[in-house]
Design an enzyme around this catalytic site. Sequence first.
Site, short mmCIF file in Angstrom:
data_model
loop_
_atom_site.label_atom_id
_atom_site.label_comp_id
_atom_site.label_asym_id
_atom_site.label_seq_id
_atom_site.Cartn_x
_atom_site.Cartn_y
_atom_site.Cartn_z
N ASP A 13 -27.33 108.21 43.61
CA ASP A 13 -28.17 107.03 43.85
C ASP A 13 -29.39 106.99 42.93
O ASP A 13 -30.46 106.52 43.32
CB ASP A 13 -28.62 106.96 45.32
CG ASP A 13 -27.46 107.07 46.27
OD1 ASP A 13 -26.44 106.40 46.01
OD2 ASP A 13 -27.53 107.84 47.25
N LYS A 16 -27.47 104.64 38.41
CA LYS A 16 -26.58 104.76 37.23
C LYS A 16 -25.94 103.43 36.85
O LYS A 16 -25.72 103.17 35.68
CB LYS A 16 -25.48 105.79 37.52
CG LYS A 16 -26.02 107.21 37.66
CD LYS A 16 -24.93 108.19 38.00
CE LYS A 16 -24.40 108.06 39.41
NZ LYS A 16 -25.36 108.39 40.47
N GLY A 40 -21.32 103.85 44.76
CA GLY A 40 -21.73 102.45 44.91
C GLY A 40 -22.71 102.15 43.79
O GLY A 40 -23.88 102.49 43.89
N HIS A 41 -22.21 101.60 42.69
CA HIS A 41 -23.06 101.36 41.53
C HIS A 41 -23.50 99.89 41.51
O HIS A 41 -22.68 98.99 41.41
CB HIS A 41 -22.32 101.74 40.24
CG HIS A 41 -22.07 103.22 40.16
ND1 HIS A 41 -21.29 103.81 39.20
CD2 HIS A 41 -22.53 104.24 40.93
CE1 HIS A 41 -21.29 105.13 39.38
NE2 HIS A 41 -22.02 105.40 40.44
N GLN A 221 -21.98 109.87 41.79
CA GLN A 221 -22.76 110.85 42.59
C GLN A 221 -23.79 111.53 41.69
O GLN A 221 -24.28 110.90 40.78
CB GLN A 221 -21.84 111.87 43.27
CG GLN A 221 -21.00 111.32 44.40
CD GLN A 221 -19.75 110.62 43.93
OE1 GLN A 221 -18.99 111.16 43.15
NE2 GLN A 221 -19.50 109.42 44.40
P1 IMP Z 1 -17.93 112.41 50.12
O1 IMP Z 1 -18.09 112.31 48.63
O2 IMP Z 1 -17.67 111.10 50.78
O3 IMP Z 1 -16.96 113.49 50.50
O4 IMP Z 1 -19.36 112.90 50.72
C1 IMP Z 1 -19.89 114.20 50.45
C2 IMP Z 1 -21.40 114.13 50.26
O5 IMP Z 1 -21.71 113.42 49.07
C3 IMP Z 1 -22.13 113.39 51.38
O6 IMP Z 1 -23.40 113.99 51.57
C4 IMP Z 1 -22.33 112.00 50.82
O7 IMP Z 1 -23.42 111.33 51.40
C5 IMP Z 1 -22.57 112.32 49.36
N1 IMP Z 1 -22.19 111.22 48.47
C6 IMP Z 1 -20.95 110.82 48.14
N2 IMP Z 1 -21.00 109.79 47.29
C7 IMP Z 1 -22.29 109.54 47.07
C8 IMP Z 1 -22.97 108.60 46.25
O8 IMP Z 1 -22.38 107.79 45.52
N3 IMP Z 1 -24.32 108.65 46.28
C9 IMP Z 1 -25.00 109.57 47.03
N4 IMP Z 1 -24.40 110.47 47.80
C10 IMP Z 1 -23.06 110.46 47.81
#
Ligand code: IMP
Length: 427
Positions: A13, A16, A40-41, A221
């Site tokens: 977040d 990007k 979520g870009h 991420q």
């Molecule tokens: P997962 O990727 O859905 O398995 O989540 C694993 C961890 O990564 C959790 O803490 C999510 O909140 C975090 N996470 C996954 N995708 C994002 C992102 O795009 N932005 C911020 N945190 C993320």
Amino acid sequence: MSVRVVIGAQWGDEGKGKVVDMFAEEADVVARYQGGANAGHTIVVGDRKYVLHLIPSGILHDNTVCVIGNGVVIDPAALMEEIELLKSFGVSIEGRLKISHKAHLIMPYHKLLDQLTEREQKIGTTGRGIGPSYIDKYNRSGIRIVDLLDRVRLEEQLREGIRQKNDWFRKVYDAPELDVEKIVAEYLDFDQQMDDYITDTTSFINEAWRSGKTILAEGAQGALLDIDHGTYPFVTSSSPTSGGACTGLGLPPTAITKVTGIVKAYCTRVGAGPFPTELEDETGEKLRALGAEFGATTGRPRRCGWLDLFALRYSAMINGIDEIVLTKLDVLNDFEEIKVCTGYNVNGEPVKYFPSDCGTLEKVEPIYETLPGWNYELRSGESFDDLPSETRNYIRKIEEEVGAPVRYLGIGPGRDEIIVGDLEKVG
Ligand code: IMP
């Protein structure tokens, strides 16, 4: 001939989407290399806001070809929805989207499993089935995009996969079984819907690179959520670090010419896990409100805190950050004082390296430096020379600690709300 990798240097977040959209103007190919629809870009163009989960943020520029690489896990339903949404906004996709043969699919049972395991693990995942899909990939039992092209084999794989998972749901979770026929029918249909886009993206991207094209690899991420180098187990299941771009696209490491680290001017984190500079007070709430810190995928409020330069130094080390884009600097416009964390103490002693275990990270005491705020509204059109001395100080502090120059400043969500410059030249 260049390959720039854009990575999130913190916990995701960082903004990007907007940065990739900016660099995409000059790129021939923009490629996602890991993660899936957990990302979520967000890109704001005029009064329209686009939130992309799977399709690279370069899609809004007609001149780019967008690639979803082999390292990504793809939920076909989410992908088709995104394609339709973009088309409805008048964005042309035809001939501009290439999906790797080798990417793995996210199945409905992955999403269900993600939600069921979350009850015990409490990682705070996005529930998009990311972890379970990568589990099948590394277990060598995943279903890939290329499998969509052989309907007979696909049907066998689907039936076996659903049977195994249903067994598990029933025995381990006492959960209702998934409807086999419904899923088989749905997935057998995806080959036709996706046929135009499926290709050998490894060869495509290597040929593009060798023929002198400009390539932009878009990380999702952030580095501190990396499966190997992040705050394990509170991480995602892929490699958002710059190295992930090589394995996730099939590009050799020697191809990478620049690593651009996206750094938010303060820190945020969604989900569980250690966050040494977290502010669970009014200042944290102020950052959340001013920065509109709510997840673009899940809508969850993000945890907020001061900028952690110690973690950032670690991030720069594992990513090889050559330059920084400092985003959301405008969120700090209205603070008398701003703190930055320059190190951690454990039991009163400073630690030398970023701790690898969450137990230690949970109990570190951040060492803060307090810098004066600037109380000034940063505006687009300004140059680095116009910035108040306090803002320059803040930027200089980041450069010193991270060891890389800040070349761009994000000062608002809009496409044009960016200041380009080089503080080294300003002095
Ligand atoms: P997962 O990727 O859905 O398995 O989540 C694993 C961890 O990564 C959790 O803490 C999510 O909140 C975090 N996470 C996954 N995708 C994002 C992102 O795009 N932005 C911020 N945190 C993320």
